[in-house]
Design a protein around this motif. Structure first.
Motif, mmCIF file in Angstrom:
data_model
loop_
_atom_site.group_PDB
_atom_site.id
_atom_site.type_symbol
_atom_site.label_atom_id
_atom_site.label_comp_id
_atom_site.label_asym_id
_atom_site.label_seq_id
_atom_site.Cartn_x
_atom_site.Cartn_y
_atom_site.Cartn_z
ATOM 1 N N THR A 24 52.186 -13.673 -40.458
ATOM 2 C CA THR A 24 53.340 -13.177 -41.223
ATOM 3 C C THR A 24 53.004 -11.812 -41.828
ATOM 4 O OG1 THR A 24 53.881 -15.466 -41.781
ATOM 5 C CG2 THR A 24 55.002 -13.749 -43.052
ATOM 6 N N HIS A 25 51.781 -11.708 -42.384
ATOM 7 C CA HIS A 25 51.363 -10.438 -42.978
ATOM 8 C C HIS A 25 51.258 -9.334 -41.915
ATOM 9 C CE1 HIS A 25 50.663 -12.029 -46.938
ATOM 10 N NE2 HIS A 25 49.789 -12.915 -46.520
ATOM 11 N N ALA A 26 50.724 -9.682 -40.749
ATOM 12 C CA ALA A 26 50.612 -8.697 -39.671
ATOM 13 C C ALA A 26 52.003 -8.224 -39.246
ATOM 14 C CB ALA A 26 49.860 -9.290 -38.483
ATOM 15 N N PRO A 72 43.278 -7.872 -45.175
ATOM 16 C CA PRO A 72 42.753 -8.613 -46.331
ATOM 17 C C PRO A 72 42.282 -10.030 -45.989
ATOM 18 C CG PRO A 72 44.702 -7.388 -46.962
ATOM 19 C CD PRO A 72 44.600 -7.285 -45.463
ATOM 20 N N ASP A 73 42.922 -10.670 -45.008
ATOM 21 C CA ASP A 73 42.535 -12.051 -44.703
ATOM 22 C C ASP A 73 41.225 -12.156 -43.932
ATOM 23 O OD1 ASP A 73 44.428 -13.346 -46.151
ATOM 24 O OD2 ASP A 73 45.770 -13.775 -44.484
ATOM 25 N N PHE A 74 40.554 -11.043 -43.642
ATOM 26 C CA PHE A 74 39.209 -11.127 -43.066
ATOM 27 C C PHE A 74 38.205 -11.673 -44.090
ATOM 28 C CE2 PHE A 74 40.510 -7.639 -39.920
ATOM 29 C CZ PHE A 74 40.817 -8.568 -38.944
ATOM 30 N N SER A 117 51.939 -9.515 -51.927
ATOM 31 C CA SER A 117 52.888 -10.580 -51.588
ATOM 32 C C SER A 117 52.229 -11.954 -51.528
ATOM 33 C CB SER A 117 53.613 -10.266 -50.272
ATOM 34 O OG SER A 117 52.703 -10.231 -49.202
ATOM 35 N N ASP A 118 50.889 -12.015 -51.520
ATOM 36 C CA ASP A 118 50.237 -13.329 -51.578
ATOM 37 C C ASP A 118 50.598 -14.070 -52.867
ATOM 38 O OD1 ASP A 118 49.046 -13.742 -49.157
ATOM 39 O OD2 ASP A 118 47.075 -12.988 -49.726
ATOM 40 N N VAL A 119 50.986 -13.340 -53.901
ATOM 41 C CA VAL A 119 51.444 -13.963 -55.150
ATOM 42 C C VAL A 119 52.691 -14.820 -54.915
ATOM 43 C CG1 VAL A 119 52.501 -13.431 -57.396
ATOM 44 C CG2 VAL A 119 50.465 -12.219 -56.668
ATOM 45 N N LEU A 166 38.618 -9.050 -50.225
ATOM 46 C CA LEU A 166 39.319 -7.938 -49.558
ATOM 47 C C LEU A 166 40.782 -7.842 -49.980
ATOM 48 C CD1 LEU A 166 37.890 -8.235 -45.918
ATOM 49 C CD2 LEU A 166 37.233 -6.606 -47.684
ATOM 50 N N HIS A 167 41.167 -8.590 -50.997
ATOM 51 C CA HIS A 167 42.551 -8.526 -51.490
ATOM 52 C C HIS A 167 42.591 -7.671 -52.754
ATOM 53 C CE1 HIS A 167 43.098 -11.822 -48.722
ATOM 54 N NE2 HIS A 167 44.377 -11.921 -48.991
ATOM 55 N N PHE A 168 43.284 -6.550 -52.687
ATOM 56 C CA PHE A 168 43.358 -5.628 -53.835
ATOM 57 C C PHE A 168 44.818 -5.256 -54.096
ATOM 58 C CE2 PHE A 168 39.298 -4.854 -51.643
ATOM 59 C CZ PHE A 168 38.414 -5.162 -52.656
ATOM 60 N N GLY A 205 34.945 -15.617 -50.304
ATOM 61 C CA GLY A 205 35.725 -15.210 -51.470
ATOM 62 C C GLY A 205 37.164 -14.915 -51.121
ATOM 63 N N HIS A 206 37.811 -15.877 -50.437
ATOM 64 C CA HIS A 206 39.160 -15.650 -49.937
ATOM 65 C C HIS A 206 40.120 -15.248 -51.060
ATOM 66 C CE1 HIS A 206 42.553 -15.685 -47.414
ATOM 67 N NE2 HIS A 206 43.001 -16.884 -47.700
ATOM 68 N N ARG A 207 40.946 -14.268 -50.737
ATOM 69 C CA ARG A 207 41.957 -13.695 -51.640
ATOM 70 C C ARG A 207 41.328 -13.035 -52.866
ATOM 71 N NH1 ARG A 207 46.742 -17.955 -51.730
ATOM 72 N NH2 ARG A 207 46.969 -18.341 -49.502
ATOM 73 N N LYS A 208 40.049 -12.634 -52.712
ATOM 74 C CA LYS A 208 39.409 -11.877 -53.772
ATOM 75 C C LYS A 208 38.616 -10.715 -53.171
ATOM 76 C CE LYS A 208 36.438 -12.259 -57.823
ATOM 77 N NZ LYS A 208 35.668 -13.116 -58.718
ATOM 78 N N LEU A 244 50.854 -4.392 -49.376
ATOM 79 C CA LEU A 244 51.959 -5.359 -49.311
ATOM 80 C C LEU A 244 51.409 -6.775 -49.135
ATOM 81 C CD1 LEU A 244 55.059 -5.780 -49.119
ATOM 82 C CD2 LEU A 244 54.834 -5.474 -46.640
ATOM 83 N N HIS A 245 50.413 -6.924 -48.254
ATOM 84 C CA HIS A 245 49.792 -8.235 -48.040
ATOM 85 C C HIS A 245 49.214 -8.769 -49.356
ATOM 86 C CE1 HIS A 245 46.695 -10.839 -45.681
ATOM 87 N NE2 HIS A 245 46.777 -11.252 -46.927
ATOM 88 N N SER A 246 48.367 -7.946 -50.008
ATOM 89 C CA SER A 246 47.681 -8.398 -51.223
ATOM 90 C C SER A 246 48.674 -8.763 -52.314
ATOM 91 C CB SER A 246 46.736 -7.307 -51.724
ATOM 92 O OG SER A 246 45.825 -6.941 -50.712
HETATM 93 ZN ZN LIG Z 1 45.973 -12.948 -47.919
#
Ligand SMILES: [Zn+2]
Length: 203
Positions: A5-7, A39-41, A92-94, A51-53, A46-49, A88-90
């Motif tokens: 979805t993010h891609a 970011p999902d790499f 919208s994960d909220v 590489l998520h900024f 440390g998922h969602r931390k 947008l990915h980082s």
């Molecule tokens: Zn994510």
């Protein structure tokens, strides 16, 4: 939300940029897809931390987009769209679910980490969990413009991403049940070799 979805959200904004600056070619659209995925790499570390900024990617994306609008080349657009899609990915994960093993139970208060304020942001659950039916509807909707506009690679990737998403949605809950079953069946001395965070939620 699903990585696909993010891609596809990246491809969506890339398609808008391509409509505005077609002379830059389709490389920026692919950069946007990669930025949406990037970011999902951190899934296994440390998922969602890691590489998520949500804040820093946005701070970088604004001047990059301004430069690309002022001087739209393949490179300036590729950099700007990569950063914009990652932001947008980082951010919208909220809007999705929490980090727990079964996010449909809505027990976690961690959606994505805000490094700027040093705290976890709570999930809003507009998309209840990654792989929810509404996640697939969103992914499919985002794929419509690029599939109509492009032939070849981007069209193929967009259709492929929707197909992968469909399979993921079908398997999302059975996968967790299968993992729980596998961990329950494993002898303890093997479980000792699996990093604790992979088995903790499953026991
Ligand atoms: Zn994510």
């Amino acid at each position: 939300m699903m990585a696909t979805t993010h891609a596809l959200a990246g491809v969506f904004i890339g398609t808008i940029a391509w409509a505005l600056f077609p002379e830059a070619g389709t490389l920026p659209v692919l950069a946007a897809a990669l930025g949406g995925l990037f970011p999902d790499f951190d899934l296994y570390a440390g998922h969602r931390k890691t590489l998520h900024f949500p804040v820093y990617f946005s701070i970088l994306a604004v001047p990059a987009l301004a430069i690309a609008a002022w001087n739209p080349t393949t490179v300036s657009l590729a950099i700007a769209l990569f950063l914009a899609a990652a932001a947008l990915h980082s951010a919208s994960d909220v809007l999705g679910g929490g980090l727990e093993l079964k996010p449909w139970l809505a027990t976690s208060e961690r959606a994505v980490y805000d490094h700027w304020n040093g705290r976890w942001l709570a999930p809003k659950r507009m998309i209840r969990y990654d792989g929810a039916p509404e996640d697939l509807i969103l992914a499919t909707s985002l794929a419509v413009p690029p599939v109509i506009v492009f032939d070849g690679t981007i069209q193929f990737l967009a259709i492929g991403a929707v197909a992968v998403s469909g399979v993921y949605v079908l398997l999302r809950k059975p996968m967790v049940a299968a993992a729980e079953y596998a961990v329950a069946a494993m002898p303890d001395h093997i479980i000792d070799y699996i990093p604790e965070r992979f088995v903790r939620d499953l026991q």
